[in-house]
Design an enzyme around this catalytic site. Structure first.
Site, PDB file in Angstrom:
ATOM      1  N   GLY A 120      45.386  81.603  46.732  1.00 40.12           N
ATOM      2  CA  GLY A 120      46.616  80.631  46.253  1.00 40.12           C
ATOM      3  C   GLY A 120      46.621  78.752  46.396  1.00 40.12           C
ATOM      4  O   GLY A 120      45.808  78.898  47.587  1.00 40.12           O
ATOM      5  N   CYS A 121      47.424  78.419  46.290  1.00 40.55           N
ATOM      6  CA  CYS A 121      47.104  76.702  46.524  1.00 40.55           C
ATOM      7  C   CYS A 121      47.821  76.574  48.059  1.00 40.55           C
ATOM      8  O   CYS A 121      46.970  75.730  48.536  1.00 40.55           O
ATOM      9  CB  CYS A 121      47.737  75.707  45.099  1.00 40.55           C
ATOM     10  SG  CYS A 121      49.192  76.443  44.510  1.00 40.55           S
ATOM     11  N   TYR A 122      49.011  76.626  47.754  1.00 44.47           N
ATOM     12  CA  TYR A 122      49.698  76.875  49.196  1.00 44.47           C
ATOM     13  C   TYR A 122      48.503  77.382  50.305  1.00 44.47           C
ATOM     14  O   TYR A 122      48.937  76.629  51.201  1.00 44.47           O
ATOM     15  CB  TYR A 122      50.695  76.971  49.217  1.00 44.47           C
ATOM     16  CG  TYR A 122      51.811  76.468  48.808  1.00 44.47           C
ATOM     17  CD1 TYR A 122      52.202  74.591  49.307  1.00 44.47           C
ATOM     18  CD2 TYR A 122      53.040  75.994  47.200  1.00 44.47           C
ATOM     19  CE1 TYR A 122      53.038  73.825  49.068  1.00 44.47           C
ATOM     20  CE2 TYR A 122      53.429  75.506  47.450  1.00 44.47           C
ATOM     21  CZ  TYR A 122      54.210  74.504  47.675  1.00 44.47           C
ATOM     22  OH  TYR A 122      54.851  73.432  47.411  1.00 44.47           O
TER      23      TYR A 122
END
Length: 345
Positions: free
Chosen positions: A148-150
């Site tokens: 995921g991005c975070y």
């Protein structure tokens, strides 16, 4: 040429995959699917791709996808796990950009995503695709779970401290900020410009579904369970993530050694840039690029190390990292198709 299929191509990560693959010298997109937009030419929906793709969106067809060398899933959570087993049986390699195969504890996954997992055997065998950590496993993988991005920005920022055992792994804090594209392309009132503009807020402060993924990755780096507080925020911009990370030193290491630790850890990583100590990385410095830029800070008479980490949530946080994983899986130059610098202004 690697024959590519993309499932779920109408969202922001899908079009970002197409933008990157349009200039990739070893990739040929064979099909791109969308149940809702079947028959619509890609260039009609995304005019920035005119002249690059003559494809139209099509209904997902397992037989067509089985003819690909690699399939990217840019779908909502819960879709890939239903389709992946058939592709695995056909020998197709998969990079899944959703969360379906990121979390190894499937009870935890079901609790955060609100459904039972339907492909537990493949969840167990999937490789978590953070190349800076799992490059060797990615090379051999048939199924890669794209981070995921975070979690990408946060894990890369904390890794050197946890791998070296220099900080208290039970007291980590991650303060994350994201642009509105992180919520996807669906029509949501809360994402309208009139709702997001001139405003700034925290969300998911009582618990966010990226938390178990972050915890899992940081625990692997530390070699022990970690305690991490993660609070995401929505900022009025389209794309970009900034993560400000805090960790308490357990040793008397001088700050210069910490800077050297980071520089040594990422010296050979093509997409991680450790900036001079005291720098303040900006999200605009990575817009459209597959880079994570970071910098270290330490305030006077403090045992707290502060790391600031920025990525483009749609590139290093999604589509760019997926193509990076593809390059590793097929033995290509890892930077192929990903060398363009960030966009400024």
């Amino acid at each position: 040429m690697i024959k590519i299929g993309i499932v779920g191509g109408t969202g922001y990560t899908g079009v970002e995959l197409l933008r990157i693959l349009a200039v990739h010298p070893e990739a040929q997109v064979q099909c791109i699917t969308s149940r809702s937009e079947a028959g619509v030419p890609v260039a009609d929906m995304y005019p920035n791709l005119r002249g690059h793709f003559d494809l139209a969106f099509s209904e997902p067809d397992p037989a067509v996808l089985a003819g690909c060398d690699l399939v990217f899933f840019a779908t909502p959570h819960g879709v890939a796990m239903r389709m992946v087993p058939e592709l695995m049986a056909a020998g197709v390699r998969v990079v899944d950009l959703s969360a379906d195969f990121r979390i190894k504890d499937l009870d935890t996954w079901a609790r955060w995503y609100g459904m039972p997992h339907e492909a537990p055997e493949w969840a167990a065998n999937a490789v978590y695709g953070l190349p800076e950590v799992a490059r060797n496993a990615i090379r051999q993988a048939q199924l890669v779970a794209n981070p995921g991005c975070y979690p990408t920005a946060i894990q890369l920022g904390f890794l050197p401290l946890l791998e070296s055992g220099l900080v208290d792994a039970s007291r980590l804090i991650a303060d994350g900020k994201s642009g509105a594209s992180g919520a996807g392309r669906q029509g949501k009132i809360g994402m309208l410009h009139g709702e997001v503009g001139e405003s700034f807020k925290a969300y998911g402060a009582s618990g966010h579904r990226h938390l178990p993924e972050i915890r899992q990755g940081l625990a692997a780096a530390a070699g022990q369970p970690v305690g991490v507080t993660f609070v995401p925020h929505l900022v009025p911009m389209v794309r970009g993530i900034e993560a400000t990370l805090y960790a308490e030193l357990t040793t008397a290491d001088d700050f210069e050694r910490l800077q050297g630790l980071y520089e040594d850890r990422y010296r050979d990583e093509p997409f991680v840039d450790v900036m001079p100590a005291g720098s303040h990385p900006e999200t605009r410095s990575v817009r459209g690029a597959n880079h994570c830029r970071m910098a270290l800070h330490r305030q006077e008479d403090s045992k707290t190390v502060i790391v600031t980490s920025v990525i483009d949530n749609l590139v290093k946080g999604a589509a760019g990292q997926a193509v990076q994983n593809m390059n590793v899986m097929f033995g290509l130059d890892e930077t192929l198709g990903l060398k363009a610098p960030a966009l400024l202004p």
